[in-house]
Design a protein around this motif. Structure first.
Motif, PDB file in Angstrom:
ATOM      1  N   VAL A   1       0.935  -1.268  -0.084  1.00  0.00           N
ATOM      2  CA  VAL A   1       0.022  -0.237  -0.004  1.00  0.00           C
ATOM      3  C   VAL A   1       0.748   1.248   0.007  1.00  0.00           C
ATOM      4  O   VAL A   1       1.749   1.539   0.724  1.00  0.00           O
ATOM      5  CB  VAL A   1      -1.045  -0.001   1.389  1.00  0.00           C
ATOM      6  CG1 VAL A   1      -1.763   1.230   1.331  1.00  0.00           C
ATOM      7  CG2 VAL A   1      -1.785  -1.189   1.177  1.00  0.00           C
TER       8      VAL A   1
ATOM      9  N   LEU B   1       0.281   5.746   0.130  1.00  0.00           N
ATOM     10  CA  LEU B   1      -0.441   6.771   0.641  1.00  0.00           C
ATOM     11  C   LEU B   1       0.102   7.916   0.015  1.00  0.00           C
ATOM     12  O   LEU B   1       1.155   8.242   0.043  1.00  0.00           O
ATOM     13  CB  LEU B   1      -0.593   7.029   2.049  1.00  0.00           C
ATOM     14  CG  LEU B   1      -0.904   5.579   2.990  1.00  0.00           C
ATOM     15  CD1 LEU B   1      -0.754   5.877   4.467  1.00  0.00           C
ATOM     16  CD2 LEU B   1      -2.295   5.272   2.716  1.00  0.00           C
TER      17      LEU B   1
ATOM     18  N   ARG C   1     -10.286  -0.687  -1.971  1.00  0.00           N
ATOM     19  CA  ARG C   1      -9.282   0.516  -1.740  1.00  0.00           C
ATOM     20  C   ARG C   1      -9.903   1.746  -1.407  1.00  0.00           C
ATOM     21  O   ARG C   1      -9.792   2.504  -0.541  1.00  0.00           O
ATOM     22  CB  ARG C   1      -8.688   0.794  -3.344  1.00  0.00           C
ATOM     23  CG  ARG C   1      -7.909   1.872  -3.439  1.00  0.00           C
ATOM     24  CD  ARG C   1      -7.383   2.421  -4.785  1.00  0.00           C
ATOM     25  NE  ARG C   1      -8.665   3.080  -5.331  1.00  0.00           N
ATOM     26  CZ  ARG C   1      -8.632   4.368  -4.951  1.00  0.00           C
ATOM     27  NH1 ARG C   1      -8.032   5.278  -4.206  1.00  0.00           N
ATOM     28  NH2 ARG C   1      -9.810   5.066  -5.610  1.00  0.00           N
TER      29      ARG C   1
ATOM     30  N   LEU D   1      -9.118   3.755   1.915  1.00  0.00           N
ATOM     31  CA  LEU D   1      -8.931   5.047   2.144  1.00  0.00           C
ATOM     32  C   LEU D   1      -9.787   5.992   3.063  1.00  0.00           C
ATOM     33  O   LEU D   1      -9.332   6.756   4.000  1.00  0.00           O
ATOM     34  CB  LEU D   1      -9.082   5.730   0.731  1.00  0.00           C
ATOM     35  CG  LEU D   1      -8.899   7.393   0.616  1.00  0.00           C
ATOM     36  CD1 LEU D   1      -7.783   7.897   1.024  1.00  0.00           C
ATOM     37  CD2 LEU D   1      -9.277   7.851  -0.876  1.00  0.00           C
TER      38      LEU D   1
ATOM     39  N   VAL E   1      -4.408  12.241   4.181  1.00  0.00           N
ATOM     40  CA  VAL E   1      -4.201  11.538   3.006  1.00  0.00           C
ATOM     41  C   VAL E   1      -5.119  11.768   1.782  1.00  0.00           C
ATOM     42  O   VAL E   1      -6.377  11.954   1.945  1.00  0.00           O
ATOM     43  CB  VAL E   1      -4.196   9.936   3.306  1.00  0.00           C
ATOM     44  CG1 VAL E   1      -4.156   9.016   2.165  1.00  0.00           C
ATOM     45  CG2 VAL E   1      -3.138   9.594   4.302  1.00  0.00           C
TER      46      VAL E   1
ATOM     47  N   LEU F   1      -5.012   6.360  -1.630  1.00  0.00           N
ATOM     48  CA  LEU F   1      -4.479   5.193  -1.309  1.00  0.00           C
ATOM     49  C   LEU F   1      -4.329   4.328  -2.421  1.00  0.00           C
ATOM     50  O   LEU F   1      -5.343   4.146  -3.247  1.00  0.00           O
ATOM     51  CB  LEU F   1      -5.431   4.540  -0.211  1.00  0.00           C
ATOM     52  CG  LEU F   1      -5.079   3.245   0.582  1.00  0.00           C
ATOM     53  CD1 LEU F   1      -5.219   3.240   1.844  1.00  0.00           C
ATOM     54  CD2 LEU F   1      -5.504   1.953  -0.226  1.00  0.00           C
TER      55      LEU F   1
END
Length: 136
Positions: A59, A61, A105, A109, A125, A128
């Motif tokens: 992953v 960010l 996903r 996020l 963020v 993602l």
């Protein structure tokens, strides 16, 4: 002749100042984008039943600015915990749908942003990304 030369010089100073202002505005308009890779990859099991199912997720960010990068890096253990909990709650049926990875996903996020909003007062963020998502 001197008057024309003086007039031309006087006119170039505002143009130079406006160019510097435009450059400064351009720098403010596009903050530095950084990608924080959660390493090592998240690995665990999911689903129910007699046979265990495993996942491995690499992953990243996306954040904007060095302050956001530092804050997100500081909260990485909490973010990792939240993602591990999310992945372990998944079912094999839920992950077999055609758009299941995209929904996962988006949910990941959303949860990361909720955790950071709780801790820092803002989501920080912007996106993602799954660099790699293996379900077995």
């Amino acid at each position: 002749m001197k008057a024309i030369l003086a007039l031309l010089i006087a006119l170039t100073f505002p143009l130079h100042a406006m160019a510097e202002e435009t450059e400064a505005e351009g720098e403010q308009a596009a903050p530095a984008v950084a990608y924080i890779n959660l390493t090592p990859a998240l690995v665990g099991n999911f689903g129910t039943g007699p046979k265990l199912k495993f996942y491995k997720a690499d992953v990243s960010l996306r954040v904007e600015g060095p302050e956001a990068e530092a804050k997100v890096t500081h909260h990485e253990p909490l973010i990792r915990n939240q993602l591990v909990m999310l992945f372990s709650e998944q079912t094999e049926e839920g992950l077999s749908a055609p758009d299941a990875k995209e929904k996962l996903r988006e949910e990941a996020l959303k949860q990361v942003q909720q955790v950071l909003t709780q801790e820092e007062g803002e989501p920080l963020v912007k996106d993602l990304l799954f660099n790699n998502l293996i379900l077995q």
